[in-house]
Design a protein around this motif. Structure first.
Motif, PDB file in Angstrom:
ATOM      1  N   GLY A 500       0.824  -1.208   0.000  1.00 51.82           N
ATOM      2  CA  GLY A 500       0.000   0.000   0.000  1.00 51.82           C
ATOM      3  C   GLY A 500       0.854   1.251   0.000  1.00 51.82           C
ATOM      4  O   GLY A 500       0.708   2.137  -0.857  1.00 51.82           O
ATOM      5  N   LEU A 501       1.777   1.321   0.934  1.00 56.22           N
ATOM      6  CA  LEU A 501       2.634   2.501   1.059  1.00 56.22           C
ATOM      7  C   LEU A 501       3.494   2.678  -0.194  1.00 56.22           C
ATOM      8  O   LEU A 501       3.647   3.790  -0.712  1.00 56.22           O
ATOM      9  N   ARG A 502       4.020   1.546  -0.694  1.00 59.39           N
ATOM     10  CA  ARG A 502       4.873   1.633  -1.887  1.00 59.39           C
ATOM     11  C   ARG A 502       4.093   2.215  -3.067  1.00 59.39           C
ATOM     12  O   ARG A 502       4.599   3.065  -3.809  1.00 59.39           O
ATOM     13  N   GLY A 503       2.845   1.782  -3.213  1.00 60.61           N
ATOM     14  CA  GLY A 503       2.013   2.279  -4.320  1.00 60.61           C
ATOM     15  C   GLY A 503       1.811   3.788  -4.221  1.00 60.61           C
ATOM     16  O   GLY A 503       1.961   4.510  -5.214  1.00 60.61           O
ATOM     17  N   VAL A 504       1.503   4.269  -3.031  1.00 55.97           N
ATOM     18  CA  VAL A 504       1.243   5.705  -2.862  1.00 55.97           C
ATOM     19  C   VAL A 504       2.526   6.504  -3.105  1.00 55.97           C
ATOM     20  O   VAL A 504       2.519   7.514  -3.830  1.00 55.97           O
ATOM     21  N   LEU A 505       3.641   6.046  -2.538  1.00 56.19           N
ATOM     22  CA  LEU A 505       4.903   6.786  -2.688  1.00 56.19           C
ATOM     23  C   LEU A 505       5.357   6.789  -4.146  1.00 56.19           C
ATOM     24  O   LEU A 505       5.911   7.776  -4.640  1.00 56.19           O
ATOM     25  N   THR A 506       5.103   5.696  -4.830  1.00 61.13           N
ATOM     26  CA  THR A 506       5.487   5.616  -6.242  1.00 61.13           C
ATOM     27  C   THR A 506       4.636   6.586  -7.064  1.00 61.13           C
ATOM     28  O   THR A 506       5.159   7.344  -7.891  1.00 61.13           O
ATOM     29  N   ALA A 507       3.326   6.600  -6.804  1.00 61.87           N
ATOM     30  CA  ALA A 507       2.442   7.488  -7.576  1.00 61.87           C
ATOM     31  C   ALA A 507       2.822   8.957  -7.346  1.00 61.87           C
ATOM     32  O   ALA A 507       2.964   9.731  -8.303  1.00 61.87           O
ATOM     33  N   ILE A 508       3.039   9.335  -6.088  1.00 56.92           N
ATOM     34  CA  ILE A 508       3.372  10.751  -5.816  1.00 56.92           C
ATOM     35  C   ILE A 508       4.750  11.075  -6.383  1.00 56.92           C
ATOM     36  O   ILE A 508       4.964  12.127  -6.991  1.00 56.92           O
ATOM     37  N   GLY A 509       5.697  10.175  -6.205  1.00 61.99           N
ATOM     38  CA  GLY A 509       7.049  10.394  -6.716  1.00 61.99           C
ATOM     39  C   GLY A 509       7.023  10.598  -8.224  1.00 61.99           C
ATOM     40  O   GLY A 509       7.621  11.542  -8.747  1.00 61.99           O
ATOM     41  N   GLN A 510       6.299   9.712  -8.923  1.00 61.62           N
ATOM     42  CA  GLN A 510       6.297   9.795 -10.389  1.00 61.62           C
ATOM     43  C   GLN A 510       5.623  11.069 -10.883  1.00 61.62           C
ATOM     44  O   GLN A 510       6.022  11.628 -11.896  1.00 61.62           O
TER      45      GLN A 510
END
Ligand code: BF8
Ligand code: SF4
Length: 642
Positions: A500-510
């Motif tokens: 879950g956290l990885r998905g959110v951080l990846t989306a915001i980062g990208q």
């Protein structure tokens, strides 16, 4: 004395390990060795020793064996709570003094007495508006002066409460403190009152002493942390994301190396400026240039605003000297080990103290005032250049490792990053992720490293456990150094996160041109814990709840300084659970332990009941993570979330 343990039992940092071996070979003791030699007194470590008057020292024996009252009749609860208040006051006075110095510097700057340039007018306007100071038609100098005078009022006023508390506190927290009669009037007054109630024959009611400690926490948070951050942002600029390097490999053999160690960035910023100006001078002595590196919180300050690389954190602050390639270590105040001079005297390194009230015998003293900032910084850099030729080539050994990390996550920068996902409603993506359970909660990993604990291990272990369980980590102080050194402040760190956290951080980062946001966001130095409080207040306002209702906690796994206790008290007052991984020296009083650590249903008066947050003392980081997660989940249920 115990045999010396293997260096890998003392620190996770392989560069520090390498230099500890070198120090041993050269017969040099560091804090790690001194910690092994120094046994800990059972009375002191439980907080039951009182040295407040010359009838004592008095100490209360555990388990009812021996005297149970001091000569004056103080019982163990009074003694322990007074000692706790004493520790918190030390932290508060450090932070309040920091803020006051910056306020004073701002006035000198706008009166043309100090050579600095105001960098952040947007922040100035926003702080001025928050303080109720109209901005229209005023020039920068006029407005800075008004804001700085408002700041100094928080050290002078005799009624009402702190301007900076009114500026930043969440309305619901404010009302709670007001009803409990805990609002501080001015920082100096409260520090003096706190000492007056703590002295022999002062306040002897342990519950009242602990409430007084909460007031000190409010002074710390508002007249210390928040005021320092706000005024420093106005002066030096609000941080923006920067990429930098960590670990001892940032020391460069070919360059004149200067480390800055301490807290108040007035001097450190000037050293960077003069290092740039005198770069050519360094070439005249055969160096390739000048390399300024950070240690401890001065490191954080320069990193956040200038991207300066960071060599190491508190417990290993002596080790940059052991590289044999450090020309000068410049210090101001707080967390400066006096032992630096013993180590420096074995090398060509010049330890340079700079403040009239923080000297170390044997060190060079170059007095720093804001008025003479340029002269002092120039002299310091020239001394470092001179020292380059005094190196002993046989003593040079610089560990190679460096780790890349991102820092500079001010609240403004976090909101800007979130705006790339939702420009009209930036907090929504974060709040949706919390509501949906992709992010379970957030924990602020703050504070120190402590030579009695394996350096970095507890900070890193706790962060790993939390992000694995989808808890977002923000970090400040020396714990931020620990996380950066071990890859948790780089986008690659998301591999350690739950899905879950990885998905959110990846989306915001990208959305911001990065592969991902790092799982631990570097929010700055210890005074920058104010930024964390501001983020929580913004979230609470957005959700129309209290800060105490949010699924968040603070943690200081490798605590060493009373400042960490002061910061923890500030967060407790706001209803945020606070974990410490080092004995807070209160365990001698069951009453004090219950007030601070029990849940509200288990004891009549607790910080949990009064404010909504409690102290968690757990040395094992994995167990601490479990307890923190349980509390976060409880707060989620309180908000009606799964
Ligand atoms: O103010 S984190 S060891 S350097 S007390 Fe000290 Fe702790 Fe480091 Fe910064 Ni904070
Ligand atoms: Fe002993 Fe009381 Fe004096 Fe403390 S204040 S040293 S307990 S007599």
């Amino acid at each position: 004395m115990r045999n010396k343990p293997d260096v890998n039992e003392l620190t996770m940092d392989t560069g520090v390990q390498q230099l500890l071996v070198k120090a041993r070979e050269e017969g040099i003791d560091t804090a790690f060795d001194r910690a092994i030699k120094m046994s800990q007194c059972g009375f002191g470590s439980t907080g039951v020793c009182c040295r407040l008057c010359l009838e004592g020292p008095c100490r209360i024996a555990p388990n009812g064996k021996g005297p149970q009252l001091g000569v004056c009749g103080a019982n163990v609860d009074t003694i322990v709570s007074r000692n706790f208040l004493n520790a918190v006051i030390q932290g508060v006075s450090s932070h309040a003094e920091h803020a006051r110095e910056i306020a004073h510097a701002l006035i000198e700057i706008v009166e043309d007495k100090a050579p600095y340039v105001i960098q952040d007018q947007a922040k100035l306007n926003s702080i001025a508006r928050g303080l109720g100071t109209p901005c229209d038609g005023k020039d920068v100098n006029e407005l800075v002066k008004e804001v700085a005078h408002k700041a100094l009022e928080d050290f002078q006023k005799q009624s009402g409460t702190l301007n900076w508390l009114k500026l930043h506190a969440h309305e619901k927290s404010y009302k709670n403190w007001q009803q409990l009669g805990l609002l501080p009037v001015n920082a100096h007054l409260e520090i003096a009152k706190g000492i007056a109630r703590m002295v022999m024959g002062g306040d002897a009611d342990p519950a009242n002493l602990l409430l007084g400690t909460i007031t000190m926490g409010l002074v710390d948070g508002y007249a210390g942390l928040h005021m320092s951050t706000d005024l420093q942002d106005i002066l030096f600029g609000s941080p923006r994301t920067v990429k930098t390097q960590y670990r001892l490999g940032v020391i460069k053999k070919e360059k004149v190396n200067i480390s800055v160690n301490g807290h108040i960035p007035l001097l450190a910023e000037k050293v960077v400026e003069w290092a740039n100006k005198l770069n050519e001078e360094a070439k005249k002595v055969g160096a390739e240039g000048i390399n300024v590196i950070g240690v401890c919180c001065s490191g954080n300050e320069l990193l956040m605003r200038k991207g300066i690389s960071v060599a190491t954190n508190y417990a290993s602050q002596e080790l940059p000297i052991v590289t044999g390639a450090l020309e000068a270590m410049v210090v101001d105040i707080q967390c400066i080990m006096p032992g630096l001079q013993q180590v420096a005297s074995c090398y060509h390194t010049e330890l340079i103290t700079t403040l009239p009230y923080a000297k170390i015998s044997g060190a060079t003293h170059v007095e720093f005032t804001t008025e003479t900032a340029d002269e002092a910084a120039k002299e310091i850099v020239l001394r470092a250049i001179d020292n380059f030729e005094k190196r002993d080539p046989n003593k040079i050994d610089i560990p190679e490792e460096v780790t890349e990390a991102y820092a500079g996550f001010s609240v403004e920068q976090i909101i800007e990053a979130l705006s790339s996902v939702n420009a009209g409603d930036p907090l929504k993506p974060l709040v949706d992720a919390i509501a949906g359970g992709e992010i379970v909660g957030a924990v602020a990993l703050v504070g120190c490293t402590n030579p009695r604990k394996k350096q970095d291990k507890y900070n890193v272990e706790l962060a790993m456990e939390l992000i694995k369980n989808n808890v977002l980590v923000v970090a400040t102080g020396c714990s931020a150094h620990s996380l950066a050194k071990f890859g948790l402040m780089s986008p690659e760190g998301v591999k350690y996160c739950g899905d879950g956290l990885r998905g959110v951080l990846t989306a915001i980062g990208q959305a911001n041109g990065l592969p991902a946001l790092p799982p631990a966001l570097h929010m700055g130095s210890c005074v920058d814990n104010s930024r964390i409080a501001d983020l929580l207040t913004a979230l609470a306002n957005y959700l129309n709840v209290s800060v105490k209702d949010l699924p968040v906690a603070g943690s200081c796994p490798e605590t060493h300084h009373p400042k960490a206790l002061a910061i923890g008290t500030f967060f407790l007052a706001n209803g945020v659970d606070v974990h410490v991984g080092v004995n807070p020296q209160v365990t001698g009083s069951e009453f004090v332990v219950n007030v601070l650590t029990s849940s509200k249903q288990d004891f009549p008066v607790t910080t949990d009941g009064l404010f909504g947050g409690k102290l968690i003392y757990e040395e094992d980081s994995v167990k601490a993570a479990e307890t923190i997660l349980d509390r976060i989940k409880k707060k989620r249920r309180g908000l009606g979330l799964r």
